[in-house]
Design an enzyme around this catalytic site. Structure first.
Site, mmCIF file in Angstrom:
data_model
loop_
_atom_site.group_PDB
_atom_site.id
_atom_site.type_symbol
_atom_site.label_atom_id
_atom_site.label_comp_id
_atom_site.label_asym_id
_atom_site.label_seq_id
_atom_site.Cartn_x
_atom_site.Cartn_y
_atom_site.Cartn_z
ATOM 1 C CB CYS A 141 -0.876 -0.020 1.253
ATOM 2 S SG CYS A 141 -1.810 1.500 1.514
ATOM 3 C CB CYS B 38 -3.136 3.880 -5.369
ATOM 4 S SG CYS B 38 -4.427 3.002 -4.428
#
Ligand code: DGL
Length: 264
Positions: A75, A189
């Protein structure tokens, strides 16, 4: 170390599965625990303080419970804010996710690079530093696209997608001065590579995408060189909280070899 000791991959939601598929290619025998922090999804809309307080503590709990040999924060948002604190909190190797600005700078021909990330990621000094180090002389245009996180989650649940979300993300980059020249887009992302086809259509065929997943998998392989792996059971997906959509998510999880589900 036991050959069944897992590698733990962590994300706020399903984005880290893009990293898991690269890990599978390089290390098919590696047992994996995939953790999605649904109780706090989306990270991108949280403050630095919220992420910094939550992620190291949660990973500490996960380390105690599952005894992984290595943790990967799959992440960008959590890594750009909390990687150093997680490394301090855990007693094992931690691999982070870094926006792929360096490879994008090597790939661009026009010198104009787009970067799509969460709102929390694109404002980080971590990203400023990568830009200063690797993208000097290039134009790096950032755009926060939180709608894409929800779209990636919906896609994996098999739900219909709204093309307006992708058009808005493309417009967010193209409408900035110099945006018309963008030929390379960093997917900063881990959710976004799940939407590469849709984003490709919205941005036009001449745009190439780059993300960090393959590099992370290579890093995991390097750090576990010489270790034995044995994947004896279906891998485990762990969810904090539940948004009631796990039944719909099961087929997608299964396609990544995650056939057991646990709630934390
Ligand atoms: N997948 C995460 C990332 O790479 C963030 C998604 C979220 O907003 O929770 O940044």
């Amino acid at each position: 170390m036991n050959p069944t000791d897992p590698i733990l991959l962590f994300d706020s939601g399903v984005g880290g599965l893009t990293v898991l598929s690269e890990v599978r290619k390089l290390m098919p025998q590696a047992p994996v625990i995939y953790v999605a922090d649904y109780a706090a999804l989306p990270y991108g809309e949280k403050s630095e303080a919220q992420i910094a307080a939550r992620v190291p503590a949660l990973l500490g709990r996960l380390e105690e419970r599952y005894h992984p040999r290595l943790v990967t924060i799959a992440c960008n948002t959590a890594s750009t804010i909390a990687l150093a604190a997680v490394r301090e909190a855990l007693g094992l190797p931690v691999v982070g996710t870094v926006p792929a600005i360096k490879p994008a700078a090597a790939m661009t021909k026009t010198g104009a690079i787009g970067l799509l990330g969460t709102a929390a990621t694109i404002r980080q000094a971590y990203v400023d530093n990568l830009e200063a180090e690797f993208a000097q002389g290039k134009l790096l245009l950032r755009h926060a696209a939180p709608g894409l996180v929800a779209a990636a989650e919906a896609k994996l649940r098999g739900e219909p997608l709204d093309p307006a979300v992708f058009a808005a993300a493309a417009e967010g980059l193209r409408s900035q001065p110099g945006g018309e020249n963008i030929d390379t887009v960093v997917l900063a992302c881990t959710h976004f590579p799940l939407l590469e086809a849709e984003l490709g259509e919205a941005l036009g065929r001449n745009v190439q995408f780059v993300d960090g997943a393959a590099g992370i998998a290579r890093r995991i392989e390097f750090l576990t060189q010489g270790q034995e792996f044995s994947r004896e059971n279906p891998d485990l997906a762990v969810f904090t909280g539940s948004n009631g959509s796990l039944v719909k998510l099961r087929p997608a999880l299964s396609s990544y070899g995650l056939d057991r589900i646990e709630h934390l």
